[in-house]
Design a protein around this motif. Structure first.
Motif, short mmCIF file in Angstrom:
data_model
loop_
_atom_site.label_atom_id
_atom_site.label_comp_id
_atom_site.label_asym_id
_atom_site.label_seq_id
_atom_site.Cartn_x
_atom_site.Cartn_y
_atom_site.Cartn_z
N UNK A 50 46.23 -9.17 33.90
CA UNK A 50 45.66 -10.57 34.72
C UNK A 50 46.09 -10.64 36.12
N UNK A 51 46.38 -9.42 36.72
CA UNK A 51 46.75 -9.50 38.06
C UNK A 51 45.89 -10.21 39.22
N UNK A 52 44.68 -10.34 38.55
CA UNK A 52 43.74 -11.00 39.69
C UNK A 52 43.46 -12.52 39.25
N UNK A 53 44.21 -13.17 38.11
CA UNK A 53 44.21 -14.46 37.75
C UNK A 53 45.12 -15.02 38.59
N UNK A 81 50.25 -8.12 31.37
CA UNK A 81 50.76 -7.42 32.70
C UNK A 81 50.21 -7.96 33.78
N UNK A 82 51.14 -8.00 34.73
CA UNK A 82 50.58 -8.57 36.33
C UNK A 82 50.36 -9.96 36.46
N UNK A 83 51.42 -10.64 35.68
CA UNK A 83 51.18 -12.23 35.76
C UNK A 83 52.13 -12.43 37.29
N UNK A 84 51.43 -13.19 37.86
CA UNK A 84 51.83 -13.98 39.00
C UNK A 84 53.03 -14.93 38.95
N UNK A 85 54.02 -15.01 39.80
CA UNK A 85 55.20 -15.95 39.38
C UNK A 85 54.60 -17.38 39.17
N UNK A 86 53.52 -17.71 40.16
CA UNK A 86 52.76 -19.13 39.94
C UNK A 86 52.35 -19.32 38.64
N UNK A 87 51.73 -18.14 38.23
CA UNK A 87 50.98 -18.17 36.73
C UNK A 87 52.11 -18.53 35.70
N UNK A 104 54.61 -7.58 30.48
CA UNK A 104 55.33 -6.59 31.51
C UNK A 104 54.93 -6.95 32.91
N UNK A 105 55.67 -6.62 33.92
CA UNK A 105 55.33 -6.78 35.48
C UNK A 105 54.05 -6.07 35.70
#
Length: 125
Positions: A50-53, A81-87, A104-105
């Motif tokens: 979800x890096x792009x979310x 994976x790829x969760x942004x802090x704001x998410x 996982x980051x």
């Protein structure tokens, strides 16, 4: 015709990279496509990237939890994976802990998490 989220196979893991806005029909199509691919391929793991979310709401949170539950029912472990802090902050504020969903980051860390022998399923008691 609605967009479809691609489901790629890497070894015995399926990779879902979400690059589009998650509208209802796209999510339903994704869940159906993913369930079919798990059964067809015998995948034992699913990585949802979800890096792009950038923005998450309760719908996206429920979608992640439901997709992981479907995968689990078909004997595949899910890692987001790829969760942004704001998410992450928004999910917690919405009260969505995503129970049963491992995180996982990075994609690499997510694949490593699924690759650990004997660590792919919680112990049943």
């Amino acid at each position: 015709m609605t967009e479809r989220v691609p489901v790629l196979k890497i070894g015995d893991v399926l990779l879902v990279s979400i690059q589009v806005d998650l509208e209802d029909q796209i999510v339903l199509d994704l869940q159906e496509d993913l369930a079919s691919r798990i059964v067809e391929s015998g995948a034992r793991g699913v990585v949802i990237d979800i890096t792009a979310v950038e923005i998450v709401d309760s719908f996206v949170g429920r979608m992640l939890a439901t997709t992981a539950a479907i995968s689990r029912m078909l004997d595949a472990e899910t890692v987001v994976v790829g969760m942004r802090p704001a998410v992450a902050i928004t999910l917690v504020e919405l009260g969505l802990s995503l129970g049963g969903v491992r995180t996982a980051l990075t994609l690499e860390k997510g694949l490593n998490l699924l690759a650990r022998p004997g660590n792919d399923r919680p112990a049943q008691r």
